[in-house]
Enzyme design. Structure first.
Site, PDB file in Angstrom:
ATOM      1  N   GLN A  56       0.844  -1.192   0.000  1.00 27.99           N
ATOM      2  CA  GLN A  56       0.000   0.000   0.000  1.00 27.99           C
ATOM      3  C   GLN A  56       0.885   1.251   0.000  1.00 27.99           C
ATOM      4  O   GLN A  56       1.734   1.433   0.876  1.00 27.99           O
ATOM      5  CB  GLN A  56      -0.925   0.049   1.219  1.00 27.99           C
ATOM      6  CG  GLN A  56      -1.963   1.172   1.070  1.00 27.99           C
ATOM      7  CD  GLN A  56      -2.769   1.427   2.319  1.00 27.99           C
ATOM      8  OE1 GLN A  56      -2.214   1.795   3.351  1.00 27.99           O
ATOM      9  NE2 GLN A  56      -4.086   1.264   2.221  1.00 27.99           N
ATOM     10  N   TYR A  92      -6.309  11.068   4.279  1.00 26.43           N
ATOM     11  CA  TYR A  92      -4.916  11.302   3.905  1.00 26.43           C
ATOM     12  C   TYR A  92      -4.838  12.046   2.569  1.00 26.43           C
ATOM     13  O   TYR A  92      -5.848  12.499   2.041  1.00 26.43           O
ATOM     14  CB  TYR A  92      -4.148   9.990   3.916  1.00 26.43           C
ATOM     15  CG  TYR A  92      -4.103   9.359   5.297  1.00 26.43           C
ATOM     16  CD1 TYR A  92      -3.604  10.064   6.388  1.00 26.43           C
ATOM     17  CD2 TYR A  92      -4.601   8.079   5.520  1.00 26.43           C
ATOM     18  CE1 TYR A  92      -3.586   9.513   7.660  1.00 26.43           C
ATOM     19  CE2 TYR A  92      -4.593   7.515   6.798  1.00 26.43           C
ATOM     20  CZ  TYR A  92      -4.082   8.245   7.861  1.00 26.43           C
ATOM     21  OH  TYR A  92      -4.070   7.693   9.122  1.00 26.43           O
ATOM     22  N   ARG A 143      -7.869   2.336  -2.598  1.00 22.32           N
ATOM     23  CA  ARG A 143      -8.729   2.265  -1.412  1.00 22.32           C
ATOM     24  C   ARG A 143      -9.409   3.598  -1.152  1.00 22.32           C
ATOM     25  O   ARG A 143      -8.770   4.647  -1.094  1.00 22.32           O
ATOM     26  CB  ARG A 143      -7.909   1.861  -0.189  1.00 22.32           C
ATOM     27  CG  ARG A 143      -8.774   1.610   1.042  1.00 22.32           C
ATOM     28  CD  ARG A 143      -8.003   1.080   2.216  1.00 22.32           C
ATOM     29  NE  ARG A 143      -8.653  -0.098   2.777  1.00 22.32           N
ATOM     30  CZ  ARG A 143      -8.547  -0.486   4.040  1.00 22.32           C
ATOM     31  NH1 ARG A 143      -7.808   0.199   4.897  1.00 22.32           N
ATOM     32  NH2 ARG A 143      -9.165  -1.574   4.472  1.00 22.32           N
ATOM     33  N   GLY A 165      -9.529  -7.271   9.467  1.00 19.26           N
ATOM     34  CA  GLY A 165      -8.398  -6.587  10.068  1.00 19.26           C
ATOM     35  C   GLY A 165      -7.992  -7.140  11.417  1.00 19.26           C
ATOM     36  O   GLY A 165      -7.062  -7.942  11.533  1.00 19.26           O
ATOM     37  N   ARG A 166      -8.684  -6.712  12.477  1.00 25.46           N
ATOM     38  CA  ARG A 166      -8.316  -7.150  13.825  1.00 25.46           C
ATOM     39  C   ARG A 166      -8.336  -8.672  13.972  1.00 25.46           C
ATOM     40  O   ARG A 166      -7.455  -9.234  14.619  1.00 25.46           O
ATOM     41  CB  ARG A 166      -9.235  -6.480  14.848  1.00 25.46           C
ATOM     42  CG  ARG A 166      -8.977  -4.978  14.987  1.00 25.46           C
ATOM     43  CD  ARG A 166      -9.963  -4.326  15.952  1.00 25.46           C
ATOM     44  NE  ARG A 166      -9.769  -2.895  16.053  1.00 25.46           N
ATOM     45  CZ  ARG A 166     -10.310  -2.005  15.212  1.00 25.46           C
ATOM     46  NH1 ARG A 166     -11.064  -2.427  14.205  1.00 25.46           N
ATOM     47  NH2 ARG A 166     -10.093  -0.713  15.370  1.00 25.46           N
TER      48      ARG A 166
END
Length: 383
Positions: free
Chosen positions: A101, A188, A235, A331-332
């Site tokens: 990424q 971002y 993304r 994810g987690r």
């Protein structure tokens, strides 16, 4: 089995993915210092999770100005490329497929992280609110701080950043990655250009939605030229409602998020991008994406569609079965369960995540989570 759709193989460009389960980008802050260099420990972490159909690395800043958090890895120096080569070699040895990424935080940074203590860069000189950067304070410690006031990029500066994305993509290929993902989410830099709240420029990069999408379009074209569009993902993190905090940072809620992101997805479709990743809000009581939006995403984009954000195996499988998703990111659960695909396939219980070791640190809470076979062996020994 309710999770069966997740276990089916699929294709992504030239690659055949062994299943539809994805390790999404997860910031872990364990790069070696100085130099923000990927390590052998990071190689072990990713290799442990190579049973996923696709692995996508944590965000790797494309240049020193792209960093907003201490100890995150870069992908702009020869040392970093060599460090990432350890990672890709380890994953490929386990028959895994891994994308890097590409990340630039833009205004979500602090002068302490910037070369020469300069102001962070952004589309406009608007300070990020209700969000923190993370700086090192010495002796392996750090603290969360308010982002510094950014400086607006010039048109020439924008061209330089686009070129840096292309170079980072080449660096990823040199490091052995199978493809790259552009991080255009979560407030971002790319997201800042798209957002009407972070971008108030009056030139060709601001104003109308098509102008605000110009930066994204140029980066997608530049990176696709390097890696090939079929080896490129992008993304986004569309948010359809939320608080003032959400509006200024997480997802940057637009006045018309449906139109904003469908038009952004058209940019990807026109470029032939291999996959679209949608990061859904993952906090308590987070708003869900409207079904009408999901359907329009599918109608607009012909590549692979990946969703991530507090998915259970059952919920993800339903989305795949409905034809609205091709891939689901966990994810987690993947942090705490390196053998997650096997656990989902067999219905084995999941390890819980240790929240205290999520960011920074050592192997603890990183590469020491047990696989089910080890737990079963221990239980048998105890019995």
């Amino acid at each position: 089995m309710y999770h069966a759709p997740l276990l089916q193989p699929t294709t992504l460009g030239r690659h055949t993915l062994k299943n539809r389960i994805v390790l999404p980008p997860l910031t872990r802050q364990r790069a070696a210092q100085p130099g923000d260099v990927p390590t052998a420990l990071m190689a072990q972490y990713y290799a442990q999770r190579a049973s996923a159909g696709l692995l996508i690395t944590e965000g790797a800043q494309i240049e020193p100005r792209g960093q907003g958090y201490a100890w995150t890895p870069g992908i702009y120096s020869q040392q970093q490329i060599a460090g990432w080569r350890q990672v890709t070699d380890a994953v490929h040895a386990q028959d895994g497929i891994i994308f890097a990424q590409l990340w630039h935080v833009g205004r979500v940074s602090h002068t302490a992280l910037q070369p020469g203590g300069q102001a962070p860069i952004a589309p406009s000189a608007i300070q990020a609110q209700q969000v923190k950067a993370f700086i090192e304070t010495g002796d392996g410690a750090g603290e969360l701080v308010a982002p510094s006031m950014p400086q607006a990029l010039s048109v020439a500066g924008i061209a330089e950043v686009v070129a840096l994305y292309a170079q980072a993509a080449q660096n990823a290929l040199d490091a052995g990655f199978d493809g790259v993902e552009i991080h255009a989410a979560n407030g971002y830099l790319v997201n800042q250009f798209i957002s009407q709240h972070a971008n108030v420029r009056t030139d060709e990069y601001g104003g109308s939605l098509q102008n605000r999408l110009r930066f994204l379009r140029e980066i997608v074209q530049a990176v696709a030229t390097v890696v090939g569009p079929e080896r490129l993902g992008v993304r986004f993190a569309p948010l359809f409602s939320g608080t003032d905090q959400d509006r200024v940072y997480i997802g940057l809620v637009e006045d018309d998020p449906h139109t904003t992101y469908i038009e952004a997805i058209k940019v990807l479709e026109q470029a032939g991008v291999g996959y679209l990743s949608i990061a859904e809000a993952d906090w308590d009581n987070a708003p869900e994406l409207p079904q009408a939006f999901r359907h329009d995403v599918r109608q607009t984009f012909s590549g692979r569609i990946l969703y991530a954000g507090r998915y259970t195996a059952e919920r993800g499988a339903r989305l795949v079965e409905a034809g609205l998703a091709d891939l689901i990111g966990f994810g987690r659960p993947f942090i705490a369960n390196p053998d997650l695909p096997a656990r989902l396939a067999h219905g084995w219980p999941l390890n819980a995540v240790d929240q205290a070791t999520m960011y920074g640190g050592t192997a603890q809470g990183y590469t020491d989570y047990p696989v089910h076979a080890d737990l079963a062996r221990q239980a048998g020994t105890a019995a």
